[in-house]
Design a protein around this motif. Structure first.
Motif, short mmCIF file in Angstrom:
data_model
loop_
_atom_site.label_atom_id
_atom_site.label_comp_id
_atom_site.label_asym_id
_atom_site.label_seq_id
_atom_site.Cartn_x
_atom_site.Cartn_y
_atom_site.Cartn_z
N GLU A 173 -12.03 -5.35 -7.23
CA GLU A 173 -11.58 -6.62 -7.80
C GLU A 173 -10.58 -7.25 -6.83
OE1 GLU A 173 -10.16 -6.40 -11.77
OE2 GLU A 173 -11.90 -5.27 -12.51
N PRO A 174 -11.04 -8.10 -5.93
CA PRO A 174 -10.13 -8.72 -4.95
C PRO A 174 -9.17 -9.68 -5.64
CG PRO A 174 -12.29 -9.74 -4.84
CD PRO A 174 -12.44 -8.57 -5.76
N PRO A 175 -8.04 -9.96 -5.02
CA PRO A 175 -7.07 -10.92 -5.58
C PRO A 175 -7.71 -12.29 -5.79
CG PRO A 175 -6.12 -9.69 -3.75
CD PRO A 175 -7.58 -9.38 -3.75
N LYS A 176 -7.22 -12.97 -6.82
CA LYS A 176 -7.72 -14.30 -7.13
C LYS A 176 -6.72 -15.40 -6.77
CE LYS A 176 -10.79 -12.95 -10.95
NZ LYS A 176 -10.64 -11.49 -10.76
N THR A 177 -5.46 -15.04 -6.64
CA THR A 177 -4.42 -16.02 -6.31
C THR A 177 -3.59 -15.49 -5.16
OG1 THR A 177 -2.73 -15.09 -7.78
CG2 THR A 177 -4.29 -16.66 -8.76
N ALA A 178 -2.77 -16.38 -4.60
CA ALA A 178 -1.90 -15.96 -3.50
C ALA A 178 -0.90 -14.91 -3.97
CB ALA A 178 -1.17 -17.18 -2.94
N ASP A 179 -0.33 -15.10 -5.16
CA ASP A 179 0.63 -14.11 -5.66
C ASP A 179 -0.03 -12.75 -5.87
OD1 ASP A 179 2.75 -15.86 -5.63
OD2 ASP A 179 2.53 -16.47 -7.73
N GLU A 180 -1.27 -12.76 -6.36
CA GLU A 180 -1.97 -11.49 -6.52
C GLU A 180 -2.24 -10.83 -5.16
OE1 GLU A 180 -5.52 -11.89 -8.81
OE2 GLU A 180 -4.49 -12.64 -10.59
N LEU A 181 -2.51 -11.65 -4.15
CA LEU A 181 -2.72 -11.11 -2.81
C LEU A 181 -1.44 -10.48 -2.28
CD1 LEU A 181 -4.29 -10.65 -0.20
CD2 LEU A 181 -3.78 -13.02 0.45
N TYR A 182 -0.31 -11.16 -2.43
CA TYR A 182 0.95 -10.60 -1.95
C TYR A 182 1.25 -9.28 -2.66
CZ TYR A 182 1.52 -15.43 -0.29
OH TYR A 182 1.33 -16.65 0.31
N GLN A 183 0.98 -9.25 -3.96
CA GLN A 183 1.20 -8.01 -4.73
C GLN A 183 0.28 -6.90 -4.24
OE1 GLN A 183 0.88 -8.50 -8.98
NE2 GLN A 183 0.93 -6.30 -9.38
N TRP A 184 -0.98 -7.24 -3.96
CA TRP A 184 -1.93 -6.25 -3.46
C TRP A 184 -1.47 -5.67 -2.13
CZ3 TRP A 184 -4.87 -4.88 0.64
CH2 TRP A 184 -5.93 -4.00 0.42
N ILE A 185 -0.95 -6.50 -1.27
CA ILE A 185 -0.48 -6.05 0.04
C ILE A 185 0.63 -5.00 -0.13
CG2 ILE A 185 0.73 -6.76 2.15
CD1 ILE A 185 -0.74 -9.47 1.89
N GLU A 186 1.57 -5.28 -1.03
CA GLU A 186 2.68 -4.36 -1.24
C GLU A 186 2.21 -3.06 -1.90
OE1 GLU A 186 6.23 -5.99 -2.93
OE2 GLU A 186 6.00 -7.91 -1.92
N GLU A 187 1.19 -3.15 -2.73
CA GLU A 187 0.70 -1.95 -3.43
C GLU A 187 -0.24 -1.11 -2.57
OE1 GLU A 187 -1.06 -3.48 -6.98
OE2 GLU A 187 0.88 -3.80 -7.99
N HIS A 188 -0.70 -1.68 -1.45
CA HIS A 188 -1.63 -0.96 -0.56
C HIS A 188 -1.10 -1.04 0.88
CE1 HIS A 188 -3.99 -2.16 -4.10
NE2 HIS A 188 -4.68 -1.05 -3.89
N PRO A 189 -0.01 -0.33 1.17
CA PRO A 189 0.61 -0.42 2.50
C PRO A 189 -0.37 -0.07 3.62
CG PRO A 189 1.99 0.82 0.96
CD PRO A 189 0.68 0.61 0.28
N GLY A 190 -0.34 -0.90 4.64
CA GLY A 190 -1.15 -0.65 5.83
C GLY A 190 -2.60 -1.05 5.74
N ARG A 191 -3.04 -1.58 4.58
CA ARG A 191 -4.46 -1.88 4.39
C ARG A 191 -4.78 -3.36 4.54
NH1 ARG A 191 -6.64 2.12 6.01
NH2 ARG A 191 -8.60 1.30 5.17
#
Length: 398
Positions: A173-191
């Motif tokens: 389930e890829p991010p749908k918004t910019a905020d969700e993307l930023y959150q995904w980045i922090e929750e998946h370090p280095g990915r």
């Protein structure tokens, strides 16, 4: 207009037969061009960018030169400056020619992204590019992007958009918004990674979106410096966010790395070193077609879309036969040429895609619908963004 020996024909393997013109291209391009009268003016198209852009321009030029409806009005040749080489840039060549006072050159048509035009005008003069009489371009009626921020001296011939490319085997389930993307980045370090924005516009799009998501919508369509000087708080907030995200990005040897160029992040995605990155749709689709990117790499767009833009033709005042140039533009706006552009480099068409025939991977066209494009054209502000990023964010990786 100068008469020159035709360049070697470029033909991509597997190009679909789209029309009589394309059939002549694949079957007897050389003989088709040989039939063109030597009295026909030569129109030289000058372009810049990646190799795939060069091949698409040349393939359509070859089809034009084999089409009896058009090859009696003009013969097309392509000159191209491939990005990332030591060649003098197209911008510098045009400026040098202008400053030398030359007025009759083979800079007949310029094929550039709209974002590059402001840099040329800033170093020449406001009327360096001629207004274009669209009444003499019958296929102009095909164009669905008639409104553009450049003006009446710019005719779009293809579109380009940045999407979020991701590994569907890892990201269900890829991010749908910019905020969700930023959150995904922090929750998946280095990915997650984005390329150095001074070397590739896919990385620039990530940085620009972080800024422009905080500004009024009209800011993305303006080169007015007020959007920078009068909105310092929004800019500061954006760069603070980029700094916050920095430690969570792709690392090698224990240090965050910003890959070089648009291709750099796709190489990481292909080898599963990252799971997600902003990328140009046509690059992803072309590499999936060549199987250098696996089928599990998918594209999605955020609710705050990444930057999109238009590449188009402009006629410099220092060129030659204007009427012949109009005929060439007309061909590039034909449904046949637009289909070739898609089949060659998966360039987003600027005409109604339902009118195109013989398309390869037609399902991919639906996935990259240009109607969702967020149009960016900010002129020299782009340079300011890249410079500030280098000073404040890029320096963190040293």
């Amino acid at each position: 207009m100068k008469k020159k020996v035709s360049r070697k024909t470029w033909i991509l393997s597997g190009l679909s037969v789209l029309s009589l013109a394309a059939a002549a291209l694949t079957g007897c391009a050389n003989s088709g061009q040989a039939e063109v009268s030597q009295d026909v003016p030569t129109v030289t198209i000058w372009g810049a960018g990646g190799q795939e852009v060069r091949e698409a321009l040349q393939t359509i030029a070859d089809a034009h030169n084999a089409d009896p409806k058009y090859n009696t009005k003009a013969k097309v040749e392509v000159q191209f400056v491939v990005s990332g080489t030591s060649e003098q840039s197209l911008e510098d060549r045009l400026v040098a020619t202008y400053q030398a006072g030359e007025t009759n050159t083979d800079f007949d048509l310029i094929a550039l992204d709209d974002s590059a035009i402001a840099k040329i005008v800033s170093r020449t003069k406001e009327d360096f590019f001629d207004d274009i009489d669209t009444s003499k371009i019958p296929n102009y009626d095909n164009l669905v992007f008639k409104d553009n921020v450049v003006g009446t001296n710019f005719i779009p011939y293809r579109g380009t958009c940045v999407y979020l490319a991701y590994d569907s085997e890892v990201v269900s389930e890829p991010p749908k918004t910019a905020d969700e993307l930023y959150q995904w980045i922090e929750e998946h370090p280095g990915r997650f990674a984005y390329c150095d924005p001074s070397t590739g516009n896919s990385g620039f799009s990530f940085v620009a979106n972080t800024i422009y998501n905080q500004l009024p919508q009209e800011a993305a369509l303006s080169n007015d410096p007020k959007w920078e000087t009068e909105h310092t708080e929004e800019w500061d907030n954006a760069f603070s966010l980029l700094e916050k995200l920095h430690p969570y990005l792709y690392q090698t040897a224990g240090k965050v790395q910003y890959p070089i160029k648009n291709q750099g992040v796709l190489d990481l995605l292909a080898t599963k070193q990252i799971d997600m990155t902003p990328a140009f749709a046509n690059m992803v689709l072309s590499q999936k077609n060549m199987e250098t990117l696996p089928d599990n790499i998918k594209l999605t767009q955020l609710e705050e879309p990444f930057l999109g833009g238009l590449a188009g033709f402009m006629i410099p005042s220092i060129g030659s036969d204007k009427e012949a140039c109009l005929s060439v533009i007309d061909y590039y706006l034909s449904y046949e040429a637009q289909a070739i552009d898609w089949n060659t480099m998966f360039a987003s068409p600027v005409v109604d895609p339902s009118k195109l025939e013989g398309l390869e991977h037609e399902d991919w066209l639906a996935e990259t619908d240009m109607s969702s494009m967020r149009y960016f054209s900010i002129g020299t502000i782009q340079t300011d963004i890249s410079k500030r990023w280098t000073e404040e964010i890029g320096s963190l990786a040293r």
